[in-house]
Design a protein around this motif. Structure first.
Motif, PDB file in Angstrom:
ATOM      1  N   THR A  44      26.798 -54.647  30.479  1.00  0.00           N
ATOM      2  CA  THR A  44      26.657 -53.577  29.495  1.00  0.00           C
ATOM      3  C   THR A  44      26.390 -54.162  28.106  1.00  0.00           C
ATOM      4  O   THR A  44      26.905 -55.221  27.741  1.00  0.00           O
ATOM      5  N   ILE A  45      25.579 -53.449  27.353  1.00  0.00           N
ATOM      6  CA  ILE A  45      25.253 -53.873  25.993  1.00  0.00           C
ATOM      7  C   ILE A  45      25.715 -52.798  25.003  1.00  0.00           C
ATOM      8  O   ILE A  45      25.854 -51.630  25.360  1.00  0.00           O
ATOM      9  N   VAL A  46      25.939 -53.267  23.786  1.00  0.00           N
ATOM     10  CA  VAL A  46      26.449 -52.391  22.725  1.00  0.00           C
ATOM     11  C   VAL A  46      25.342 -51.444  22.253  1.00  0.00           C
ATOM     12  O   VAL A  46      24.180 -51.861  22.138  1.00  0.00           O
ATOM     13  N   HIS A  47      25.681 -50.179  21.982  1.00  0.00           N
ATOM     14  CA  HIS A  47      24.745 -49.254  21.343  1.00  0.00           C
ATOM     15  C   HIS A  47      24.238 -49.923  20.056  1.00  0.00           C
ATOM     16  O   HIS A  47      25.048 -50.338  19.215  1.00  0.00           O
ATOM     17  N   GLY A  48      22.925 -50.001  19.875  1.00  0.00           N
ATOM     18  CA  GLY A  48      22.398 -50.638  18.665  1.00  0.00           C
ATOM     19  C   GLY A  48      22.889 -49.988  17.386  1.00  0.00           C
ATOM     20  O   GLY A  48      23.058 -50.643  16.350  1.00  0.00           O
ATOM     21  N   MET A  49      23.137 -48.684  17.476  1.00  0.00           N
ATOM     22  CA  MET A  49      23.560 -47.979  16.272  1.00  0.00           C
ATOM     23  C   MET A  49      24.976 -48.355  15.834  1.00  0.00           C
ATOM     24  O   MET A  49      25.353 -48.051  14.708  1.00  0.00           O
ATOM     25  N   LEU A  50      25.741 -49.009  16.713  1.00  0.00           N
ATOM     26  CA  LEU A  50      27.096 -49.402  16.308  1.00  0.00           C
ATOM     27  C   LEU A  50      27.058 -50.559  15.302  1.00  0.00           C
ATOM     28  O   LEU A  50      27.625 -50.437  14.209  1.00  0.00           O
ATOM     29  N   PRO A  51      26.364 -51.690  15.615  1.00  0.00           N
ATOM     30  CA  PRO A  51      26.219 -52.703  14.557  1.00  0.00           C
ATOM     31  C   PRO A  51      25.543 -52.152  13.295  1.00  0.00           C
ATOM     32  O   PRO A  51      25.857 -52.590  12.185  1.00  0.00           O
ATOM     33  N   MET A  52      24.615 -51.180  13.458  1.00  0.00           N
ATOM     34  CA  MET A  52      23.987 -50.605  12.265  1.00  0.00           C
ATOM     35  C   MET A  52      25.038 -49.852  11.435  1.00  0.00           C
ATOM     36  O   MET A  52      25.002 -49.881  10.201  1.00  0.00           O
ATOM     37  N   ALA A  53      25.972 -49.189  12.121  1.00  0.00           N
ATOM     38  CA  ALA A  53      27.056 -48.507  11.392  1.00  0.00           C
ATOM     39  C   ALA A  53      27.915 -49.512  10.638  1.00  0.00           C
ATOM     40  O   ALA A  53      28.364 -49.244   9.508  1.00  0.00           O
ATOM     41  N   ILE A  54      28.119 -50.679  11.247  1.00  0.00           N
ATOM     42  CA  ILE A  54      28.931 -51.714  10.576  1.00  0.00           C
ATOM     43  C   ILE A  54      28.154 -52.288   9.386  1.00  0.00           C
ATOM     44  O   ILE A  54      28.721 -52.601   8.339  1.00  0.00           O
ATOM     45  N   MET A  55      26.834 -52.403   9.549  1.00  0.00           N
ATOM     46  CA  MET A  55      26.003 -52.827   8.408  1.00  0.00           C
ATOM     47  C   MET A  55      26.170 -51.860   7.239  1.00  0.00           C
ATOM     48  O   MET A  55      26.336 -52.270   6.090  1.00  0.00           O
ATOM     49  N   ALA A  56      26.127 -50.560   7.553  1.00  0.00           N
ATOM     50  CA  ALA A  56      26.289 -49.555   6.486  1.00  0.00           C
ATOM     51  C   ALA A  56      27.654 -49.728   5.819  1.00  0.00           C
ATOM     52  O   ALA A  56      27.764 -49.719   4.589  1.00  0.00           O
ATOM     53  N   ARG A  57      28.686 -49.938   6.659  1.00  0.00           N
ATOM     54  CA  ARG A  57      30.033 -50.118   6.099  1.00  0.00           C
ATOM     55  C   ARG A  57      30.111 -51.335   5.188  1.00  0.00           C
ATOM     56  O   ARG A  57      30.793 -51.316   4.167  1.00  0.00           O
ATOM     57  N   SER A  58      29.420 -52.416   5.592  1.00  0.00           N
ATOM     58  CA  SER A  58      29.513 -53.651   4.792  1.00  0.00           C
ATOM     59  C   SER A  58      28.958 -53.409   3.393  1.00  0.00           C
ATOM     60  O   SER A  58      29.397 -54.033   2.425  1.00  0.00           O
ATOM     61  N   VAL A  59      28.006 -52.492   3.292  1.00  0.00           N
ATOM     62  CA  VAL A  59      27.406 -52.197   1.989  1.00  0.00           C
ATOM     63  C   VAL A  59      28.236 -51.161   1.223  1.00  0.00           C
ATOM     64  O   VAL A  59      28.573 -51.348   0.057  1.00  0.00           O
ATOM     65  N   THR A  60      28.593 -50.066   1.921  1.00  0.00           N
ATOM     66  CA  THR A  60      29.291 -48.987   1.204  1.00  0.00           C
ATOM     67  C   THR A  60      30.708 -49.391   0.810  1.00  0.00           C
ATOM     68  O   THR A  60      31.225 -48.921  -0.192  1.00  0.00           O
ATOM     69  N   SER A  61      31.338 -50.291   1.599  1.00  0.00           N
ATOM     70  CA  SER A  61      32.687 -50.714   1.209  1.00  0.00           C
ATOM     71  C   SER A  61      32.617 -51.601  -0.036  1.00  0.00           C
ATOM     72  O   SER A  61      33.595 -51.805  -0.733  1.00  0.00           O
ATOM     73  N   TRP A  62      31.422 -52.084  -0.315  1.00  0.00           N
ATOM     74  CA  TRP A  62      31.226 -52.968  -1.470  1.00  0.00           C
ATOM     75  C   TRP A  62      30.793 -52.178  -2.708  1.00  0.00           C
ATOM     76  O   TRP A  62      31.306 -52.391  -3.800  1.00  0.00           O
ATOM     77  N   VAL A  63      29.865 -51.242  -2.522  1.00  0.00           N
ATOM     78  CA  VAL A  63      29.332 -50.516  -3.690  1.00  0.00           C
ATOM     79  C   VAL A  63      29.761 -49.055  -3.781  1.00  0.00           C
ATOM     80  O   VAL A  63      29.469 -48.390  -4.761  1.00  0.00           O
ATOM     81  N   GLY A  64      30.411 -48.536  -2.721  1.00  0.00           N
ATOM     82  CA  GLY A  64      30.845 -47.145  -2.764  1.00  0.00           C
ATOM     83  C   GLY A  64      30.168 -46.319  -1.692  1.00  0.00           C
ATOM     84  O   GLY A  64      29.006 -46.555  -1.363  1.00  0.00           O
ATOM     85  N   PRO A  65      30.907 -45.322  -1.153  1.00  0.00           N
ATOM     86  CA  PRO A  65      30.434 -44.593   0.029  1.00  0.00           C
ATOM     87  C   PRO A  65      29.248 -43.677  -0.209  1.00  0.00           C
ATOM     88  O   PRO A  65      28.606 -43.268   0.741  1.00  0.00           O
ATOM     89  N   ASP A  66      28.934 -43.356  -1.449  1.00  0.00           N
ATOM     90  CA  ASP A  66      27.825 -42.417  -1.654  1.00  0.00           C
ATOM     91  C   ASP A  66      26.674 -43.060  -2.428  1.00  0.00           C
ATOM     92  O   ASP A  66      25.913 -42.386  -3.097  1.00  0.00           O
ATOM     93  N   SER A  67      26.553 -44.384  -2.295  1.00  0.00           N
ATOM     94  CA  SER A  67      25.545 -45.090  -3.090  1.00  0.00           C
ATOM     95  C   SER A  67      24.331 -45.537  -2.279  1.00  0.00           C
ATOM     96  O   SER A  67      23.345 -46.004  -2.841  1.00  0.00           O
ATOM     97  N   LEU A  68      24.405 -45.373  -0.955  1.00  0.00           N
ATOM     98  CA  LEU A  68      23.334 -45.883  -0.106  1.00  0.00           C
ATOM     99  C   LEU A  68      22.140 -44.930  -0.152  1.00  0.00           C
ATOM    100  O   LEU A  68      22.286 -43.733   0.095  1.00  0.00           O
ATOM    101  N   ILE A  69      20.948 -45.448  -0.455  1.00  0.00           N
ATOM    102  CA  ILE A  69      19.769 -44.578  -0.419  1.00  0.00           C
ATOM    103  C   ILE A  69      18.815 -44.944   0.718  1.00  0.00           C
ATOM    104  O   ILE A  69      17.997 -44.123   1.121  1.00  0.00           O
ATOM    105  N   GLY A  70      18.956 -46.146   1.247  1.00  0.00           N
ATOM    106  CA  GLY A  70      18.124 -46.519   2.383  1.00  0.00           C
ATOM    107  C   GLY A  70      18.805 -47.577   3.226  1.00  0.00           C
ATOM    108  O   GLY A  70      19.545 -48.420   2.684  1.00  0.00           O
ATOM    109  N   LEU A  71      18.576 -47.514   4.531  1.00  0.00           N
ATOM    110  CA  LEU A  71      19.147 -48.515   5.434  1.00  0.00           C
ATOM    111  C   LEU A  71      18.188 -48.662   6.600  1.00  0.00           C
ATOM    112  O   LEU A  71      17.806 -47.668   7.227  1.00  0.00           O
TER     113      LEU A  71
END
Lengths: 123, 156
Positions: A44-71
């Motif tokens: 079994t392999i991980v849903h690709g969107m799960l690491p992508m969710a962690i990527m989003a977290r790595s950014v938003t936990s650094w700059v804030g949850p409502d600052s992302l405009i593109g990923l």
């Protein structure tokens, strides 16, 4: 300054079952070893969107949850079940208040599984 | 020659209206390890000016899955059915997301998707389909746009 690395996992079969329920993505290659092998994977392999969710977290936990405009994410290798992934990011450029970051997700053995970029507003 | 026959390029799904609850957001946040108050504490989210809990960025793809599930339940064509064969694997190649407005609990979201291109970058061993997806408020403003590339791997 760059965002701190963010690790997630191990991404166990239980994690994948929970992600399938939460995301409504019930593709069997994430849940059933035999189905994954039939599809040409070793297990079994991980849903690709799960690491992508962690990527989003790595950014938003650094700059804030409502600052992302593109990923964006490019899935370069399958992430096997039970892997621990680590996301690292570095700032590529700043144009006025908008930062562009380069992101990478790797498994414990160093395999690059997802590359990505994020754009964030810092004002 | 394409293994996608008849070619689904140009085919669309939607608009499909999807609804989701605070619990859906909390369950998703919990699985991905998200604990920011705007994503898990409705009071904090409202205090920050949002109508309800703020959806994590990649929750947008869950709304696409919900739209697909609704179409499946209604026995109407959905994205996966258009692209996947019975014994073939369909995996994610790329996902490009642009966030225009926040998605919050209690919202109704309109999902539209269109298959815009299909090609084969590896001489028939991999087929690549690009799908453009738009999430918006019903009849209104864009919330999130997604450009998705799905790969269909052909075993030899």
């Amino acid at each position: 300054m760059n965002p701190p690395p963010l690790s997630f996992g191990p991404i166990t079969p239980a994690t994948l079952a929970a992600y399938a329920v939460a995301s409504h993505d019930h593709n069997l290659i994430h849940l059933d070893d035999a189905a994954a092998r039939r599809a040409g994977f070793e297990g079994t392999i991980v849903h690709g969107m799960l690491p992508m969710a962690i990527m989003a977290r790595s950014v938003t936990s650094w700059v804030g949850p409502d600052s992302l405009i593109g990923l964006s994410a490019r899935f370069t290798a399958p992430t096997p079940a039970n892997a621990v992934i680590t996301v690292t990011g570095r700032v590529r450029e700043r144009v006025e208040a908008v930062l562009t970051l380069i992101l990478e997700a790797r498994t414990g053995d160093g395999t690059l599984v997802v590359t990505g970029t994020a754009t964030v507003r810092t004002d | 020659m394409t293994i996608f026959s008849p070619s689904p390029v140009g085919r669309q799904i939607g608009p499909v209206l999807v609804e989701f609850t605070e619990d859906d957001l909390l369950r998703f946040a919990s699985v991905i390890g998200e604990s920011d108050p705007l994503h898990v504490d409705p009071i904090a989210a409202r205090a920050a000016g949002y109508a309800g809990l703020l959806a994590p960025p990649t929750f947008a793809v869950v709304l696409v899955e919900l739209a697909n599930a609704q179409l499946r339940a209604a026995a109407e064509p959905n994205l996966l059915a258009m692209l996947a064969g019975e014994c073939q694997s369909l995996v994610h190649g790329e996902e490009v997301m642009a966030f225009h407005s926040p998605v919050t609990a209690g919202q109704t979201v309109e999902v539209c998707a269109r298959i815009v291109a299909i090609d084969s970058p590896a001489q028939g061993r991999i087929w690549r389909a690009r799908v453009d997806i738009t999430l918006s408020t019903p009849g209104g403003g864009t919330l999130v746009t997604i450009s998705r590339t799905m790969l269909r791997l052909i075993s030899t």
